[in-house]
Design an enzyme around this catalytic site. Structure first.
Site, PDB file in Angstrom:
ATOM      1  N   GLY A 265      23.776  -9.884  -1.293  1.00 43.07           N
ATOM      2  CA  GLY A 265      23.526 -11.285  -1.489  1.00 43.07           C
ATOM      3  C   GLY A 265      23.357 -12.151  -0.211  1.00 43.07           C
TER       4      GLY A 265
ATOM      5  N   ARG B  93      25.345 -20.113   0.291  1.00 47.70           N
ATOM      6  CA  ARG B  93      26.532 -21.091   0.446  1.00 47.70           C
ATOM      7  C   ARG B  93      27.076 -20.993   1.793  1.00 47.70           C
ATOM      8  NH1 ARG B  93      29.147 -19.433  -5.329  1.00 47.70           N
ATOM      9  NH2 ARG B  93      28.023 -17.504  -4.831  1.00 47.70           N
TER      10      ARG B  93
ATOM     11  N   ARG C  32      41.636  -8.447  30.023  1.00 47.14           N
ATOM     12  CA  ARG C  32      40.299  -8.322  29.614  1.00 47.14           C
ATOM     13  C   ARG C  32      40.162  -6.939  29.310  1.00 47.14           C
ATOM     14  NH1 ARG C  32      36.727 -11.059  33.789  1.00 47.14           N
ATOM     15  NH2 ARG C  32      35.056 -10.102  32.274  1.00 47.14           N
TER      16      ARG C  32
ATOM     17  N   ARG D 195      43.106 -11.250  59.413  1.00 47.01           N
ATOM     18  CA  ARG D 195      42.989 -12.974  59.669  1.00 47.01           C
ATOM     19  C   ARG D 195      42.863 -13.195  61.216  1.00 47.01           C
ATOM     20  NH1 ARG D 195      49.041 -12.982  57.843  1.00 47.01           N
ATOM     21  NH2 ARG D 195      50.039 -12.815  59.914  1.00 47.01           N
TER      22      ARG D 195
ATOM     23  N   TYR E 190      42.918 -12.270  40.636  1.00 49.22           N
ATOM     24  CA  TYR E 190      42.023 -11.730  39.688  1.00 49.22           C
ATOM     25  C   TYR E 190      41.975 -10.049  40.204  1.00 49.22           C
ATOM     26  CZ  TYR E 190      37.574 -10.022  38.016  1.00 49.22           C
ATOM     27  OH  TYR E 190      36.600  -8.968  37.353  1.00 49.22           O
TER      28      TYR E 190
ATOM     29  N   GLY F  65      20.952  -9.681  -9.708  1.00 55.95           N
ATOM     30  CA  GLY F  65      22.428  -9.852 -10.478  1.00 55.95           C
ATOM     31  C   GLY F  65      23.003  -8.254  -9.627  1.00 55.95           C
TER      32      GLY F  65
HETATM   33  C1  UD1 Z   1      31.219 -12.341  -9.152  1.00 53.75           C
HETATM   34  C2  UD1 Z   1      31.282 -12.163 -10.383  1.00 53.75           C
HETATM   35  C3  UD1 Z   1      32.365 -12.979 -11.057  1.00 53.75           C
HETATM   36  C4  UD1 Z   1      33.720 -12.804 -10.296  1.00 53.75           C
HETATM   37  C5  UD1 Z   1      33.302 -13.052  -8.628  1.00 53.75           C
HETATM   38  C6  UD1 Z   1      34.595 -12.709  -7.874  1.00 53.75           C
HETATM   39  C7  UD1 Z   1      29.429 -11.192 -11.487  1.00 53.75           C
HETATM   40  C8  UD1 Z   1      28.323 -11.485 -12.405  1.00 53.75           C
HETATM   41  N1  UD1 Z   1      30.247 -12.319 -11.358  1.00 53.75           N
HETATM   42  O1  UD1 Z   1      30.709 -14.025  -9.071  1.00 53.75           O
HETATM   43  O2  UD1 Z   1      32.810 -12.511 -12.360  1.00 53.75           O
HETATM   44  O3  UD1 Z   1      34.855 -13.509 -10.666  1.00 53.75           O
HETATM   45  O4  UD1 Z   1      32.254 -12.458  -8.248  1.00 53.75           O
HETATM   46  O5  UD1 Z   1      34.518 -13.087  -6.568  1.00 53.75           O
HETATM   47  O6  UD1 Z   1      29.352 -10.145 -11.280  1.00 53.75           O
HETATM   48  N2  UD1 Z   1      25.304  -9.034  -4.843  1.00 53.75           N
HETATM   49  C9  UD1 Z   1      24.245  -8.277  -4.889  1.00 53.75           C
HETATM   50  N3  UD1 Z   1      23.267  -8.520  -5.461  1.00 53.75           N
HETATM   51  C10 UD1 Z   1      22.905  -9.319  -6.320  1.00 53.75           C
HETATM   52  C11 UD1 Z   1      23.856 -10.292  -6.596  1.00 53.75           C
HETATM   53  C12 UD1 Z   1      25.079 -10.183  -5.989  1.00 53.75           C
HETATM   54  O7  UD1 Z   1      24.326  -7.470  -3.838  1.00 53.75           O
HETATM   55  O8  UD1 Z   1      21.702  -9.435  -6.685  1.00 53.75           O
HETATM   56  C13 UD1 Z   1      26.514  -8.822  -4.407  1.00 53.75           C
HETATM   57  C14 UD1 Z   1      26.722 -10.160  -3.370  1.00 53.75           C
HETATM   58  O9  UD1 Z   1      26.242  -9.846  -1.950  1.00 53.75           O
HETATM   59  C15 UD1 Z   1      28.441 -10.350  -3.217  1.00 53.75           C
HETATM   60  C16 UD1 Z   1      28.566  -9.650  -4.812  1.00 53.75           C
HETATM   61  O10 UD1 Z   1      27.432  -9.001  -5.288  1.00 53.75           O
HETATM   62  O11 UD1 Z   1      29.077  -9.381  -2.401  1.00 53.75           O
HETATM   63  C17 UD1 Z   1      29.018 -10.579  -5.653  1.00 53.75           C
HETATM   64  O12 UD1 Z   1      27.893 -11.733  -5.847  1.00 53.75           O
HETATM   65  P1  UD1 Z   1      28.307 -13.157  -5.757  1.00 53.75           P
HETATM   66  O13 UD1 Z   1      27.091 -13.960  -5.846  1.00 53.75           O
HETATM   67  O14 UD1 Z   1      28.987 -13.603  -4.825  1.00 53.75           O
HETATM   68  O15 UD1 Z   1      29.088 -13.426  -7.169  1.00 53.75           O
HETATM   69  P2  UD1 Z   1      30.000 -14.621  -7.806  1.00 53.75           P
HETATM   70  O16 UD1 Z   1      29.244 -15.960  -8.138  1.00 53.75           O
HETATM   71  O17 UD1 Z   1      31.051 -14.849  -6.659  1.00 53.75           O
HETATM   72 CA    CA Z   2      31.342 -14.046  -4.458  1.00 55.14          CA
END
Ligand code: UD1
Ligand code: CA
Length: 451
Positions: free
Chosen positions: A14, A18, A319, A426, A352, A83
């Protein structure tokens, strides 16, 4: 720990729109470790013997990070973001090698613990074909809702697809799902995209499994653990929860935190039982503190090791590469970098000490500075054991002071000092008896003549 084999798939393709960030979402840090790092760590603890991470096509830095943190993991690229089911299927080559358990987790859910993942695996071991980790939330908006009937999970409904009635359900999907290995691939491949977003939802595996007469269960976890991060606000609140967890761990293992809410930890902070931490202390990455040591107020530590019974601060800065032996003292406004202190060594005020070794029981006076850098290269300072470096001394590196050396205050030391020598670097003190009085009289006369 179960002996069943386990393939874990981390979904991390993803974009994290947002978050309003150029960085892939799962690379944002919690406790100084990228979110995906937390997930990888927990999957290993929960006995995953194979880990696959699904990344986006434009995320070479994420792949690099994954291979650095988990060299045996495999990354798969999801080319079109269609998805979560589509994402999981990007790891098809991994799914084709059958495992007993398949666990799918999201890279944006960093606080989940190994014992919770184990609960999902235990459900599979006890005969479930699909097990979904759910949680109850007072504010379920945005999460998929779990539809449960007579102990069987019948469907997961996404917010956008849910009816008025379904939206009232407070049991949510965490995104963590377990599949019996023999069904995982075929369930995922049967998922369609007839929904509000025209996406292939992994959550629809639940309905597909029900239609096939398989056993589908929900396992419950806590909301704190399963919170998903989509925004900077959620990132900040997740960080706060992570800090609470670290403070609790420290207190439970026998450390004293005088004001726990003012102490900030890194994911890898390692305090032994019996350590005391005063108010407003920050532990950045890579800090180890041994038993009986005290970290006093307003100190900042990073990449540092503090030996038993030592006292650091108040207002100290350790550090990377600062290694203090036992019973040492590093006091106020002292900065130590890439330097070792032998046991009982002290630098109590305004110094230091960089690229150096300070022998055991040596005393570094107030205001001592190691001149470790000439604008081009770094050089080392070695102070032998049992030495005394007087206040406001300047040690111009590279330089060695033998054991038991005594440097007089205010010295600029440019040549090595042999063992047990007393050294002055010194200018000589010159005294003119009565001359101050004469000077004052002369100056006063000048002033009067101009009045
Ligand atoms: C998702 C769930 C939701 C759940 C929520 C919990 C689904 C359809 N929905 O919604 O039921 O309550 O998480 O936090 O599963 N990702 C991909 N490829 C994609 C889409 C998403 O790798 O094509 C990954 C994103 O990087 C992320 C995860 O899947 O790590 C979830 O995706 P995100 O878009 O955050 O789903 P939510 O809307 O939060
Ligand atoms: Ca999510």
């Amino acid at each position: 720990m179960t002996t069943r084999s386990c393939l874990s798939i981390v979904l991390a393709a993803g974009l994290g729109t947002r978050m309003k960030s150029d960085l892939p979402k799962v690379m944002h840090e919690i406790g100084g470790l990228p979110m995906v790092g937390h997930v990888l760590k927990v999957l290993k603890q929960a006995g995953s013997d194979r880990i696959s991470v699904v990344t986006g096509p434009d995320m070479p830095q994420l792949e690099e990070l994954v291979y650095r943190l988990a060299p045996t993991a495999r990354c798969y690229v999801q080319h079109d973001r269609l998805g979560t089911a589509h994402a999981a299927l990007s790891a098809k080559p991994a799914l084709e090698i059958e495992a007993d358990d398949v666990v799918v987790v999201f890279g944006d859910t960093p606080l989940v613990t190994a014992s919770t993942i184990m609960k999902v695996r235990q459900a599979l071991q006890s005969g479930a074909d699909v097990a979904v980790l759910g949680f109850r939330s007072a504010n379920p908006f945005g999460y998929g809702r779990l539809l449960i009937k007579d102990g069987q999970l019948t469907a997961i409904r996404e917010e956008k697809d849910a009816s008025e009635e379904e939206r009232k359900i407070t049991v949510c999907n965490s995104g963590i799902m377990g599949f019996a290995g023999q069904h995982a691939l075929s369930l995922m491949e049967a998922i369609g995209n007839e929904n509000a977003k025209n996406e292939f939802y992994l959550t629809d595996a639940v309905e597909v499994a029900n239609a096939r007469g398989l056993k589908v269960v929900a396992v419950t976890g806590s909301e704190t653990e399963t919170q998903g991060i989509n925004t900077r606000l959620q990132l900040a609140s997740c960080e706060a929860d992570f800090q609470k967890r670290m403070r609790m761990d420290a207190l439970e293992k026998g450390c004293t935190l005088v004001a726990p809410h003012t102490v900030f930890f890194s994911h890898d902070t390692n305090l032994e039982p019996g350590v005391t931490v005063e108010q407003n202390v920050v532990f950045a990455a890579g800090v180890k503190v041994a038993k009986g040591a005290k970290i006093r107020a307003f100190s900042h530590l990073e990449g540092a090791t503090v030996g038993a019974d030592s006292i650091v601060g108040p207002y100290a800065r350790l550090r990377p590469g600062a290694v203090l032996g036992s019973d040492t003292r590093v006091g106020n406004f002292v900065e130590v970098k890439n330097a070792t202190f032998g046991s009982g060594a002290k630098a109590n005020h305004l110094s230091y000490i960089g690229d150096a070794s300070v022998g055991s029981k040596s005393n570094i006076g107030a205001g001592t500075i190691t001149c470790n850098y000439d604008g081009y290269l770094k050089h080392r300072t070695e102070v032998g054991a049992g030495s005394f470096v007087g206040s406001n001394s300047t040690l111009v590196a590279p330089i060695k002071l033998g054991n038991g050396a005594f440097v007089s205050a205010g010295s600029v030391i440019t040549n090595d000092v042999s063992r047990d020598s007393l050294v002055f670097g010194r200018s000589k003190q010159i005294e003119k008896t009565g001359r101050a009085k004469k000077l004052r009289e002369k100056l006063q006369a000048e002033k009067d003549s101009k009045a």
